[in-house]
Design an enzyme around this catalytic site. Structure first.
Site, PDB file in Angstrom:
ATOM      1  N   ARG A  99       0.851  -1.186   0.000  1.00  0.00           N
ATOM      2  CA  ARG A  99       0.000   0.000   0.000  1.00  0.00           C
ATOM      3  C   ARG A  99       0.893   1.245   0.000  1.00  0.00           C
ATOM      4  O   ARG A  99       1.958   1.258   0.634  1.00  0.00           O
ATOM      5  CB  ARG A  99      -0.819  -0.058   1.291  1.00  0.00           C
ATOM      6  CG  ARG A  99      -1.783   1.073   1.513  1.00  0.00           C
ATOM      7  CD  ARG A  99      -3.098   0.734   0.967  1.00  0.00           C
ATOM      8  NE  ARG A  99      -4.148   1.590   1.470  1.00  0.00           N
ATOM      9  CZ  ARG A  99      -5.132   2.043   0.688  1.00  0.00           C
ATOM     10  NH1 ARG A  99      -5.162   1.753  -0.594  1.00  0.00           N
ATOM     11  NH2 ARG A  99      -6.099   2.771   1.193  1.00  0.00           N
ATOM     12  N   THR A 381      -9.878   0.848  -8.811  1.00  0.00           N
ATOM     13  CA  THR A 381      -8.975  -0.163  -8.317  1.00  0.00           C
ATOM     14  C   THR A 381      -9.144  -1.327  -9.263  1.00  0.00           C
ATOM     15  O   THR A 381     -10.077  -1.364 -10.037  1.00  0.00           O
ATOM     16  CB  THR A 381      -9.426  -0.476  -6.870  1.00  0.00           C
ATOM     17  OG1 THR A 381      -9.347   0.723  -6.116  1.00  0.00           O
ATOM     18  CG2 THR A 381      -8.656  -1.578  -6.227  1.00  0.00           C
ATOM     19  N   THR A 399      -4.201  -0.441  -6.906  1.00  0.00           N
ATOM     20  CA  THR A 399      -5.022   0.712  -7.226  1.00  0.00           C
ATOM     21  C   THR A 399      -4.232   1.995  -7.347  1.00  0.00           C
ATOM     22  O   THR A 399      -3.129   2.117  -6.794  1.00  0.00           O
ATOM     23  CB  THR A 399      -6.088   0.888  -6.106  1.00  0.00           C
ATOM     24  OG1 THR A 399      -6.990   1.917  -6.461  1.00  0.00           O
ATOM     25  CG2 THR A 399      -5.454   1.235  -4.757  1.00  0.00           C
ATOM     26  N   ASN A 401      -6.362   4.499  -6.605  1.00  0.00           N
ATOM     27  CA  ASN A 401      -7.517   5.057  -5.907  1.00  0.00           C
ATOM     28  C   ASN A 401      -8.571   5.503  -6.907  1.00  0.00           C
ATOM     29  O   ASN A 401      -9.403   4.728  -7.314  1.00  0.00           O
ATOM     30  CB  ASN A 401      -7.139   6.186  -4.934  1.00  0.00           C
ATOM     31  CG  ASN A 401      -8.257   6.439  -3.932  1.00  0.00           C
ATOM     32  OD1 ASN A 401      -9.048   5.532  -3.669  1.00  0.00           O
ATOM     33  ND2 ASN A 401      -8.342   7.634  -3.390  1.00  0.00           N
ATOM     34  N   ASP A 423      -7.639   8.260   1.011  1.00  0.00           N
ATOM     35  CA  ASP A 423      -8.138   7.162   1.843  1.00  0.00           C
ATOM     36  C   ASP A 423      -7.847   7.387   3.327  1.00  0.00           C
ATOM     37  O   ASP A 423      -8.347   6.643   4.170  1.00  0.00           O
ATOM     38  CB  ASP A 423      -7.544   5.821   1.386  1.00  0.00           C
ATOM     39  CG  ASP A 423      -8.373   5.194   0.273  1.00  0.00           C
ATOM     40  OD1 ASP A 423      -9.495   5.657   0.033  1.00  0.00           O
ATOM     41  OD2 ASP A 423      -7.892   4.240  -0.364  1.00  0.00           O
ATOM     42  N   SER A 452      -7.778   0.883   3.925  1.00  0.00           N
ATOM     43  CA  SER A 452      -8.246   0.455   2.606  1.00  0.00           C
ATOM     44  C   SER A 452      -9.487  -0.417   2.741  1.00  0.00           C
ATOM     45  O   SER A 452      -9.732  -1.022   3.784  1.00  0.00           O
ATOM     46  CB  SER A 452      -7.135  -0.355   1.926  1.00  0.00           C
ATOM     47  OG  SER A 452      -7.598  -0.906   0.723  1.00  0.00           O
ATOM     48  N   SER A 453     -10.241  -0.482   1.644  1.00  0.00           N
ATOM     49  CA  SER A 453     -11.350  -1.442   1.576  1.00  0.00           C
ATOM     50  C   SER A 453     -10.976  -2.674   0.763  1.00  0.00           C
ATOM     51  O   SER A 453     -11.795  -3.596   0.627  1.00  0.00           O
ATOM     52  CB  SER A 453     -12.567  -0.788   0.917  1.00  0.00           C
ATOM     53  OG  SER A 453     -13.014   0.299   1.680  1.00  0.00           O
ATOM     54  N   GLY A 474     -13.990   0.931  -4.423  1.00  0.00           N
ATOM     55  CA  GLY A 474     -13.981   1.827  -3.273  1.00  0.00           C
ATOM     56  C   GLY A 474     -14.592   1.166  -2.047  1.00  0.00           C
ATOM     57  O   GLY A 474     -14.330  -0.007  -1.755  1.00  0.00           O
TER      58      GLY A 474
HETATM   59  N1  GLY Z   1      -8.393   3.129  -2.709  1.00  0.00           N
HETATM   60  C1  GLY Z   1      -9.445   2.285  -2.386  1.00  0.00           C
HETATM   61  C2  GLY Z   1      -9.157   1.432  -1.214  1.00  0.00           C
HETATM   62  O1  GLY Z   1      -8.010   1.108  -0.968  1.00  0.00           O
HETATM   63  O2  GLY Z   1     -10.055   1.084  -0.502  1.00  0.00           O
END
Ligand code: GLY
Length: 568
Positions: A99, A381, A399, A401, A423, A452-453, A474
């Site tokens: 990340r 993503t 991603t 984003n 984020d 993050s999701s 997202g």
């Molecule tokens: N950028 C989307 C996520 O990491 O959730």
């Protein structure tokens, strides 16, 4: 600078994710040996070719990741970051966190204006980028698990960038949609919009600068990105444009090798994403809250199933807003959040007949834990899955984003930059682009990784690979992935039928149940009668899945997109 308003962030997301109504084929692609499911066909083919040459699933995943950075620049990247979940056939697992992180010069209030309101600088402009992690992540994966020569895994991407590839309809459409944002940056306009003469379907798209950047990675590994010409050009462009990423940030970037989260559900083993992803906690909490409720008795997408799943989602997102962040900077209470007694307590608050207004649902851990006392313990993503002939499995979500990140291409390097800083929670109680709320747990700090999701997940049955799944989308990633898991595990759907089923989403705040186009009027009306505020949406997580069915791999990729499940 403009303020970010709550609903506008959601509207922005919906515009980015808007898709045509689903076309349902219902039948998965089947293969006996190995399979790749990705959102862009040329990249999927690159992965299958590596598998056919004897590469393992990790080799193929690295090659697909580099190829997507060329053929799917809306999200595929070397200027962003993500997560790679690996499960080897022998049961060994790894979760590589690559990340993006906040640069050293980042600070908690960097996206607030003089009146303390969030600005759009976390989404647009040079200051919106975190330190990219993808190249480091792929190199770490290679060092741990790779078997083929590194350069062989980067070369297909170099060829696609140097010689070009035919623009697909979906790529052409996507460039048209992003025209305004990409036009704002001269280098992006020159490369991706051909100076304003937009690419049409079938025309060849070449990226010589990106080929050069990839060549340095092929020759020097991650050093070809985080040091030398690429790093000095990137840091120089940042300095010239008010960005924060410096050469020291690039030199210091490291992949973090984390323990995946694990759990069980109805006899299946779940291996999923730990913090700084909220996704794995979400999957395990939601599955846990549904256990024993018979939520599935009326079938998938029934009023009963949607109600129970949405209530479990609502409760998870309330917890997400308070407790989840980067575990290297904040004590994240993963164990308490997944404690069966806590999950059972949350389950008991679900009314079988009525929606619970979000105003009555709060983050649920006891306040003593909330104070951190007992917590100590041990837009766009893309996702792809790879399974090889030995049963090694990889699920990658990475991603920029937003679609095309912040729309800025580093001059001379040919790749787009992320806007992952959005984020983070710029201010407690102020929603980000996805309408998500956050707290101190996800406040900006130098070196920290934003929550993050992204939810790459691998599921086992009897100790063997059963399913690999993940999605872009997202805040809707976690719910989309969970729904497809339930569709396969509880409703016994094949992965193609599961990913094509209309989806729904609830994230606590705003207190809205989003129903994808495709739900009937009657279902929507019944849910409204239960107290839900229902809103139709075209924007959902676009899930990709591979399932093992009696020795045959079955791949599902959303038929509303141009992705591909490919195998041999
Ligand atoms: N950028 C989307 C996520 O990491 O959730």
């Amino acid at each position: 600078m403009q303020s970010v308003h709550g609903r506008s962030g959601v509207v922005y997301l919906l515009a980015a994710l808007l898709t045509a109504p689903p076309m349902r084929s219902g039948e998965p692609v089947r293969a006996r040996h190995g399979m790749v499911v990705a959102q862009e066909p040329l990249a999927a083919d690159v992965g299958v070719e590596i598998l056919k040459q004897g590469g393992n699933a990790i080799d193929a995943a690295i090659a697909v990741g580099f190829a997507l950075a060329v053929t799917h620049p809306v999200a595929g990247n070397i200027g962003g970051g993500g997560f790679m979940l690996v499960r080897l056939a022998n049961g060994r697992t790894a979760f590589l966190d690559f990340r993006e992180c906040a640069p050293r010069r980042a600070s908690r209030d960097m996206y607030l204006d003089s009146e303390g309101n969030p600005t759009k600088d976390s989404i647009f402009g040079w200051r919106s980028s975190g330190v990219p992690g993808s190249v480091a992540g792929f190199e770490t994966a290679y060092q741990k698990f790779g078997s083929k020569p590194w350069a062989n895994l980067v070369n297909p991407a170099i060829l696609l960038a140097r010689d070009g590839f035919p623009v697909s309809k979906s790529f052409s459409d996507s460039l048209h949609s992003a025209q305004e944002m990409l036009s704002a940056d001269p280098e992006s306009k020159r490369i991706f919009l051909r100076g304003g003469n937009l690419y049409r379907e079938g025309e060849i798209f070449r990226q010589p600068e990106l080929a050069g950047t990839l060549q340095r990675i092929a020759e020097n590994g991650a050093k070809g990105f985080y040091a030398g010409e690429t790093a000095s050009r990137l840091a120089g462009a940042m300095a010239a444009n008010g960005g924060l990423i410096a050469a020291e940030d690039l030199a210091a970037y490291k992949t973090i090798d984390r323990q995946p989260l694990t759990g069980t559900y109805r006899g299946y083993g779940i291996v999923t994403a730990p913090p700084p992803s909220a996704g794995g906690v979400g999957v395990l909490q939601i599955l846990g809250m549904l256990t024993g409720t018979h939520y599935d008795s009326d079938g998938p997408d029934s009023v009963k199933a949607v109600h129970y799943e949405a209530e479990a989602m609502r409760r998870f997102y309330a917890d997400r807003s308070e407790y989840l962040g980067d575990p290297d900077f904040y004590v994240v209470p993963v164990k308490p959040l997944l404690d069966p007694a806590y999950v059972a307590h949350r389950r008991k608050t679900i009314d079988p007949d009525r929606a619970t207004p979000s105003g009555l649902v709060e983050p649920g851990l006891p306040k003593t834990l909330n104070a951190g006392v007992d917590w100590k313990e041990s837009k766009q993503t893309t996702h792809y899955n790879v399974v090889d002939a030995k049963g090694n499995a990889v699920a990658v979500t990475y991603t920029l984003n937003n679609s095309y990140g912040n729309g800025i291409t580093v001059p001379g390097l040919g790749f787009l930059l992320n806007d992952e800083m959005d984020d983070f929670s710029a201010k407690p109680g102020a929603p980000n682009m996805f309408g998500l709320l956050g707290s101190d747990a996800n406040a900006i700090e130098p070196g920290k990784r934003p929550l993050s999701s992204m939810t790459p997940t691998i599921i086992t049955r009897n100790g063997k690979f059963f399913m690999a799944v993940g999605a872009p989308g997202g805040s809707r990633i976690t719910t989309g992935v969970t729904e497809v898991i339930l569709d396969v595990l509880d409703f016994h759907m094949n992965p193609q039928a599961a990913v094509d089923l209309p989806r729904f989403h609830h994230q606590w705040r705003p207190d809205i149940l989003y129903l994808q186009n495709g739900f009937s009027e009657q279902t929507a009306a019944a849910l409204k009668a239960m107290g839900y505020e229902v809103e139709a949406t075209g924007g959902v997580a676009r899930v990709e899945a591979i399932v093992m069915n009696n020795g045959t791999l079955e791949g599902g990729t959303e038929s509303r997109l141009s992705g591909k499940a490919a195998g041999y």
